[in-house]
Scaffold this motif. Structure first.
Motif, short mmCIF file in Angstrom:
data_model
loop_
_atom_site.label_atom_id
_atom_site.label_comp_id
_atom_site.label_asym_id
_atom_site.label_seq_id
_atom_site.Cartn_x
_atom_site.Cartn_y
_atom_site.Cartn_z
N ASN A 71 6.18 12.76 5.11
CA ASN A 71 5.65 11.47 5.54
C ASN A 71 4.90 10.80 4.38
N ALA A 72 4.42 9.58 4.65
CA ALA A 72 3.74 8.82 3.60
C ALA A 72 2.23 8.88 3.79
N GLY A 73 1.74 9.97 4.33
CA GLY A 73 0.29 10.16 4.49
C GLY A 73 -0.22 9.73 5.86
N LYS A 119 3.12 9.35 -1.49
CA LYS A 119 2.49 8.03 -1.59
C LYS A 119 3.32 6.94 -0.95
N GLY A 120 4.43 7.32 -0.42
CA GLY A 120 5.33 6.37 0.23
C GLY A 120 6.58 7.13 0.57
N THR A 121 7.47 6.51 1.36
CA THR A 121 8.67 7.27 1.71
C THR A 121 9.77 7.15 0.65
N ALA A 122 9.54 6.36 -0.42
CA ALA A 122 10.52 6.37 -1.53
C ALA A 122 10.49 7.75 -2.20
N PRO A 123 9.31 8.24 -2.66
CA PRO A 123 9.31 9.60 -3.24
C PRO A 123 9.65 10.68 -2.21
N PRO A 137 0.79 -1.22 0.00
CA PRO A 137 0.00 0.00 0.00
C PRO A 137 0.83 1.29 0.00
N PHE A 138 2.05 1.22 -0.53
CA PHE A 138 2.93 2.39 -0.64
C PHE A 138 3.70 2.31 -1.96
N ALA A 139 4.40 3.41 -2.27
CA ALA A 139 5.12 3.50 -3.54
C ALA A 139 6.24 2.46 -3.66
N GLY A 196 9.91 0.98 -4.24
CA GLY A 196 11.24 1.44 -3.84
C GLY A 196 11.34 1.86 -2.38
N GLY A 197 10.22 1.92 -1.67
CA GLY A 197 10.22 2.32 -0.26
C GLY A 197 10.40 1.12 0.65
N PRO A 198 10.37 1.35 1.96
CA PRO A 198 10.64 0.26 2.90
C PRO A 198 9.62 -0.88 2.90
N THR A 199 8.35 -0.59 2.78
CA THR A 199 7.35 -1.66 2.77
C THR A 199 7.53 -2.47 1.49
N ASP A 200 7.76 -1.74 0.40
CA ASP A 200 7.99 -2.38 -0.90
C ASP A 200 9.22 -3.28 -0.85
N LYS A 201 10.28 -2.80 -0.19
CA LYS A 201 11.51 -3.60 -0.14
C LYS A 201 11.27 -4.90 0.62
N CYS A 261 10.90 10.68 9.47
CA CYS A 261 11.12 9.42 10.20
C CYS A 261 10.94 8.34 9.14
N ASP A 262 11.83 7.39 9.08
CA ASP A 262 11.58 6.30 8.14
C ASP A 262 12.26 5.02 8.61
N GLN A 263 11.74 3.91 8.11
CA GLN A 263 12.26 2.61 8.53
C GLN A 263 13.72 2.46 8.12
N THR A 264 14.47 1.71 8.94
CA THR A 264 15.88 1.45 8.64
C THR A 264 16.03 0.73 7.30
N HIS A 307 1.27 -5.31 4.84
CA HIS A 307 1.09 -3.97 5.43
C HIS A 307 1.83 -3.91 6.75
N HIS A 308 1.96 -2.67 7.26
CA HIS A 308 2.72 -2.48 8.49
C HIS A 308 1.82 -1.99 9.63
N ILE A 309 2.40 -1.31 10.57
CA ILE A 309 1.71 -0.81 11.76
C ILE A 309 0.47 0.04 11.41
N GLY A 333 -1.63 7.82 8.58
CA GLY A 333 -1.78 6.38 8.77
C GLY A 333 -0.48 5.65 8.46
N ALA A 334 0.47 6.37 7.87
CA ALA A 334 1.76 5.75 7.57
C ALA A 334 2.59 5.69 8.85
N ALA A 335 3.60 4.85 8.84
CA ALA A 335 4.49 4.76 10.00
C ALA A 335 5.22 6.08 10.20
N SER A 336 5.62 6.69 9.09
CA SER A 336 6.32 7.98 9.16
C SER A 336 5.40 9.05 9.74
N HIS A 337 4.10 8.90 9.50
CA HIS A 337 3.14 9.85 10.07
C HIS A 337 3.08 9.68 11.58
N1 ASP Z 1 7.81 4.01 5.30
C1 ASP Z 1 6.52 4.37 4.85
C2 ASP Z 1 5.69 4.77 6.00
O1 ASP Z 1 5.91 5.82 6.44
C3 ASP Z 1 5.80 3.52 3.94
C4 ASP Z 1 6.54 3.12 2.71
O2 ASP Z 1 6.76 3.91 1.80
O3 ASP Z 1 6.86 1.96 2.67
O4 ASP Z 1 4.78 4.12 6.43
#
Ligand code: ASP
Length: 323
Positions: free
Chosen positions: A152-154, A180-184, A31-33, A35-40, A198-201, A88-90, A156-160
């Motif tokens: 942030n990624a909107g 749309k994600g923390t990649a962009p 549910p994110f762009a 190249g970002g952490p969830t995608d990886k 804030c973003d995932q390691t 999906h994540h948190i 509800g995102a972890a970065s939010h």
């Molecule tokens: N790391 C993002 C977040 O803030 C989501 C992502 O792009 O994977 O939730």
């Protein structure tokens, strides 16, 4: 008698379908762009899962937007046949408190397949920021109140969530810039268009290692052991007492996916989580593969329930809502 025969026939059909599963590519919605952490995490998992799903292709579909809720809604409404899954994540546990009209019910509209990993976050900034540690960052943020852009990624995102708690505990409001994600978002941070995030390691370790972003702190109460991150202080020890945000990922299928298919997916997931290559790749990015009971569907669901209870009050206290 007739009813019994129909029930037996339906059960036979369902188990025949499950026995053949998967006979075509399986899609995991992220549910994110891309190249970002969830995608990886999803792409790494897909590659490993495939080996345990008759070598069937596992495709990633990125459905970013609205803090992950668009992608989750798509899977909630998908055909319950095991061919459309969600990673999906948190955000699964924060969305019910953040959205007044969430288009799905987290605890009712999904089959829980199992959890994948826990991932800490890092607080990072553009390299041109005139601050190199938490104390200097606090001084800069205080002096620049009203002018700070937090990516942030909107909602509800972890970065939010992490950014929300950071602003609350610092007592400084910042302008949030949603992506749309923390990649962009990372692309803009690298370009200096936004100040901090804030973003995932899983997304930041490489950028920190190569000096493309400034790293200020980690969001867990314990320092990390990953070499590139081990020198970073925690936010807790930097004056934000009790700050503790760790992101987890889980796999979901639409409600009413046959139990035999969910079981098969869970078996494949357990095998993937024991794959030494998968574990090594995840560790290098600061992620910890789940080894406890949360890999079981029932425990996964119980954990999400507990997370909903944990984060709901904090979010409501911050007065953050979307329709
Ligand atoms: N790391 C993002 C977040 O803030 C989501 C992502 O792009 O994977 O939730």
């Amino acid at each position: 008698m007739k009813k019994l025969m129909i029930a037996v026939a339906a059960a036979t059909l369902a188990s025949a379908a499950a026995a053949a599963y998967p006979e075509k590519p399986v899609t995991i919605v992220v549910p994110f762009a891309a190249g970002g952490p969830t995608d990886k995490v999803a792409r790494d998992l897909a590659e490993t899962l495939r080996k345990h799903l008759n070598n069937q292709t596992v495709v990633i579909e990125n459905v970013g937007g609205a803090g992950g809720t668009l992608g989750a809604a798509k899977v909630a409404k998908a055909s319950p046949d095991g061919y459309t899954l969600l990673l999906h994540h948190i955000g699964m546990s924060t969305a019910p408190a953040l959205y007044r009209n969430l288009p799905f019910k987290v605890l009712e509209d999904f089959e829980y397949v199992g959890m994948v990993n826990d991932v800490p976050m890092t607080l990072i900034g553009r390299t041109s920021l005139p601050a190199s540690n938490m104390a200097e960052l606090r001084t800069w943020l205080t002096a620049n109140k009203g002018k700070i852009n937090l990516a942030n990624a909107g909602l509800g995102a972890a970065s939010h969530l992490c950014g929300l708690l950071f602003q609350q505990q610092m007592g400084i409001d910042m302008t949030t810039v949603p992506y749309k994600g923390t990649a962009p978002a990372m692309t803009d941070l690298l370009g200096g268009q936004v100040d901090i995030m804030c973003d995932q390691t899983t997304n930041t370790t490489g950028q920190i290692e190569s000096g493309k972003v400034k790293a200020f702190a980690v969001t867990t109460t314990k320092r990390l052991t990953t070499p590139a991150l081990s020198k970073l202080p925690t936010l807790d020890e930097s004056g934000l007492k009790g700050f503790n945000v760790s992101i987890w990922h889980g796999v979901y299928a639409p409600k009413n996916t046959p139990k035999a298919v969910v079981d098969q997916l869970n078996t494949a997931l357990r095998a993937a989580l024991k794959d030494p290559e998968f574990i090594k790749r995840q560790e290098a990015l600061g992620a910890v593969v789940v080894t406890d009971g949360r890999v079981a569907p029932a425990e996964h669901k119980k954990f999400v329930e507990a997370e909903i209870a944990k984060w709901g009050p904090a979010i409501k206290a911050a007065g953050q809502y979307a329709d």
